[in-house]
Each structure stands twice: as structure tokens, then as C-alpha cells.
Design a protein around this motif. Structure first.
Motif: not given
Length: 126
Positions: A1, A3, A35, A116
Motif C-alpha cells: 500500500m 500512503r 493507505h 487505525r
């Protein structure tokens, strides 16, 4: 991923459990890491294939200056949800809420809450 990171978004908010915090307000700051896969956006040089972080930054500041909450946990959750709602391309978001003038009785530099949140995909566990 990949960012996309927004660091140090600042605004005065009226969040906290004390009456004075709600009445007088105080500075808050946000760090947000989105992400997502940016390959399509890069290949086509296409903003619509990624996240418009300028518009998102404005939305997040409105969360900071908006409806007061007692807990940093609630504020961070609202910020994270706003990010996930902004684009289905965002797979996960990390949010750091800074409260550098928290009402502590000892010397300190900052109070941070870090959360998160991961987009839940039906039938897939994060």
C-alpha cells in the motif's frame, strides 16, 4: 500500500471533559496517513484515481472545529470515519490527534491518541 500523509493540520476545537475546555477551546492538531494504491493515478496522472488531499484537509479541520466531544477517542474515530467516507480507494487510515495544551498538572510536551481504522470488505477479515 502507498500512503498519503497529512501532517500537522491545526485548528482550535472545544473538545474535552472539562467545562473550561468546552467554553474556551484550545489548539488541536492532526496527522493522518491514508493507505491506498496510487498506481492507477500515477499511470494516468489522474486526480480522480486517488484522493484529493486538499479537500480532505478542509473537511478534517471542520471536524476539529465542529461539534465538541469529551474524548480524544471519539474525535479520532470521527476523523478516521470521515477519511474512509471520502473515498472507497482508502483501504486504511492512521489518525494521530494531538492535544498539546491538555489540562495536565505536570510538565509535558503533547498528548497524542493514535488510531487505525481498516475498511471492512464484506466476507474479508482485516
Amino acid at each position: 500500500m502507498d500512503r498519503i500523509v497529512l501532517r500537522g493540520l491545526r485548528a482550535v476545537g472545544r473538545h474535552g471533559v472539562l467545562e473550561a475546555e468546552r467554553r474556551d477551546g484550545q489548539p488541536f492538531a492532526l496527522d493522518v496517513a491514508l493507505h491506498l494504491d496510487t498506481a492507477e493515478a500515477a499511470a494516468g496522472d489522474d486526480l480522480s484515481a486517488t484522493v484529493d488531499y486538499g479537500g480532505l484537509a478542509e473537511e478534517l479541520v471542520t471536524v476539529l472545529t465542529g461539534e465538541p466531544v469529551a474524548l480524544l477517542e471519539t474525535l479520532a474515530a470521527r476523523v478516521a470515519q470521515r477519511c474512509l467516507d471520502r473515498s472507497g480507494r482508502i483501504a486504511a487510515v492512521d489518525v494521530v490527534v494531538h492535544k498539546p495544551q491538555a489540562p495536565l498538572t505536570v510538565p509535558f510536551e503533547d498528548v497524542e491518541l493514535v488510531v487505525r481504522r481498516v475498511r471492512r470488505v464484506r466476507g474479508v477479515r482485516p
